[in-house]
Design an enzyme around this catalytic site. Structure first.
Site, PDB file in Angstrom:
ATOM      1  CG  HIS A 150      55.613 -70.566  27.095  1.00 38.92           C
ATOM      2  ND1 HIS A 150      55.350 -71.862  27.502  1.00 38.92           N
ATOM      3  CD2 HIS A 150      55.824 -70.643  25.757  1.00 38.92           C
ATOM      4  CE1 HIS A 150      55.392 -72.676  26.470  1.00 38.92           C
ATOM      5  NE2 HIS A 150      55.679 -71.965  25.397  1.00 38.92           N
ATOM      6  CB  CYS A 151      57.946 -71.897  32.479  1.00 40.19           C
ATOM      7  SG  CYS A 151      56.910 -71.004  33.652  1.00 40.19           S
ATOM      8  CB  VAL A 152      54.886 -75.717  33.262  1.00 39.39           C
ATOM      9  CG1 VAL A 152      53.633 -76.571  33.406  1.00 39.39           C
ATOM     10  CG2 VAL A 152      56.063 -76.591  32.853  1.00 39.39           C
ATOM     11  CB  THR A 153      52.241 -72.183  35.385  1.00 36.80           C
ATOM     12  OG1 THR A 153      53.432 -71.715  36.033  1.00 36.80           O
ATOM     13  CG2 THR A 153      52.005 -73.638  35.753  1.00 36.80           C
ATOM     14  NE  ARG A 154      55.748 -69.609  36.788  1.00 37.89           N
ATOM     15  CZ  ARG A 154      56.908 -69.898  37.348  1.00 37.89           C
ATOM     16  NH1 ARG A 154      57.649 -68.937  37.845  1.00 37.89           N
ATOM     17  NH2 ARG A 154      57.337 -71.137  37.387  1.00 37.89           N
TER      18      ARG A 154
END
Length: 471
Positions: A26-30
């Protein structure tokens, strides 16, 4: 935002079940998933899950938008339900994504992996520089600067300037650390190489032009060969190229030197050879290339500023979809390092605000409570520089809000570029971005922000009347 384990299980089922998931991170939003077969994904089912704000496929990954803060919690449950090893999954995602990407996508992904980790430091520095500008600039709160009217604030302003300026002055250190990790070498050696290139014993890059005019550039005499003793503060290309060479030498030596001697030989040889090459070849050559690039871009925008601003403002959001916007982050940093400002980043703010404005218009168009909630929250996050929920969760789903957004962004970009609006740093890519703008351009930049909000909002409402896909 709250969610349930059942919702996470629905996400897994919608993407084809855990047997269709190669790996995930995952990243910051996804959520970033590498799937065996993206064709079996049930996007309609994903859209009906409350915690999901949208989904799209890019760079060999199927990405499910969750939102800042919540995505880490969702991923923890996702990993538990699928049995993903969270300790190794990031490297596996990179490898799996690379295998499914062409060379150009791999290059863009590589740039993203280098610059995204250091972006928070750069944005923070830009915001602090904006605060310093408020304290030291004339004709902001009063005719004279705040620090002249209230001298007790001078020390605070100076401290802020030092703290903020460090990230840009020592940018090669940040890039060296991140690039060495990406290239597979030792991050510590990347940090040291970055420090070498900004060592205080070297002539500061900011003073090179004046020193050359005065004929006072210090040099090393290497057996009759005079090498300029110059640093590379705030530069991007020299440290990128030098770190690549450093890692290649390091890996070459590790394969050929016995483990018992590696501590004594690998790092010293790698740094010494790369350091010498950096000052003799890599630095001068990459600086020449960097100057060509920045001069070329500046000349293009000087020749046709209206066209340049219109094109970049219109195309920035589509570039985000492809991942190519990371390429222009490097260009922004190089422009700041070479000229002291960038005219590209202010257009990014226009694009972000336009996407948020289009999503806000959809808030008034949507009839379902979930859709209205998504549109409202994504419009807010876009106004603060995070556009993925608005762009992928709302605007691209219905297309016409996206078209309205890029039209508004293009118009606003054209106007601020013609007016030669510049930013002295990269800052928060939303409403707070105005503090990163050079003072003469504040009024026009504010006008641009207004247009980037009003035009997409009105066009989205108009387009909705003729859209085939009703909200």
């Amino acid at each position: 935002m709250s969610f349930s384990r059942e919702e996470v299980q629905k996400i897994i089922d919608a993407v084809g079940g855990k047997e269709n998931i190669i790996t995930a991170t995952h990243c910051v939003t996804r959520l970033r998933l590498v799937l065996k077969d993206e064709k079996i994904v049930d996007e309609a089912a994903l859209d009906n899950i409350d915690v999901v704000k949208g989904s799209f496929s890019a760079n060999g990954q199927f990405q499910v938008i969750i939102g800042t803060g919540t995505v880490e919690k969702v991923f923890a449950v996702f990993a538990e339900l699928t049995g993903i090893d969270t300790d190794t999954t990031k490297e596996e995602v990179k490898q799996a994504s690379a295998e499914k990407s062409n060379w150009f996508q791999k290059a863009l992904l590589g740039l993203a992996e280098i610059f995204v980790p250091i972006l928070p430091a750069i944005i923070t520095a830009g915001l602090l520089l904006g605060v310093n500008n408020l304290l030291t600039g004339p004709d902001i709160f009063m005719k004279q600067p705040v620090i002249e009217a209230y001298p007790q604030w001078a020390g605070v302003a100076d401290m802020i300037n030092i703290i903020a300026g460090t990230a840009f002055a020592f940018l090669p250190v940040l890039v060296g650390w991140s690039a060495s990790k990406k290239f597979g070498g030792s991050p510590l050696l990347g940090i040291v190489l970055g420090l070498v290139l900004v060592n205080p014993a070297l002539l500061n890059a900011y003073g090179l032009a004046d020193a050359r005019l005065a004929g006072d550039v210090p040099t090393w005499n290497l057996f009759g060969w005079h090498i300029e003793k110059v640093g590379y503060q705030a530069q991007v290309l020299p440290i990128l190229a030098a770190t690549y060479v450093l890692v290649k030498i390091e890996l070459f030596l590790k394969k050929r030197i016995a483990d018992s001697f590696q501590l004594l030989l690998v790092a010293p040889i790698s740094l010494l050879v790369t350091g010498i090459l950096s000052f003799i070849v890599i630095g001068p050559v990459t600086m020449f290339i960097a100057n060509l690039i920045t001069t070329g871009i500046v000349n293009i925008f000087d020749f046709a500023p209206a066209l340049g601003g219109l094109i970049y403002g219109t195309l920035y959001a589509p570039l985000v979809i492809t991942g190519m916007h990371h390429l222009f982050l490097a260009v922004d940093l190089q422009l700041i390092g070479s000229t002291g400002s960038t005219f590209l980043w202010p257009i990014v703010v226009m694009s972000n605000l336009a996407q948020g404005a289009a999503a806000l218009a959809m808030f008034f168009i949507f009839k379902k409570k979930k859709d209205r909630s998504l549109a409202g929250t994504s419009a807010l996050t876009a106004s603060l520089g995070v556009t993925e929920p608005a762009m992928f969760g709302v605007n691209l789903r219905y297309r016409y809000p996206f078209y309205a957004a890029i039209i508004g962004s293009g118009v606003a970009g054209c106007i601020i570029t013609v007016a030669k609006v510049k930013a002295f740093s990269i800052g928060v890519g939303g409403l707070p971005g105005i503090v990163s703008i050079m003072k003469p351009g504040w009024a026009i930049f504010a006008l641009g922000m207004l247009l980037a909000i009003v035009i997409p909002f009105i066009l989205t409402l108009i387009f909705s009347k003729f859209a085939k896909q009703k909200a």
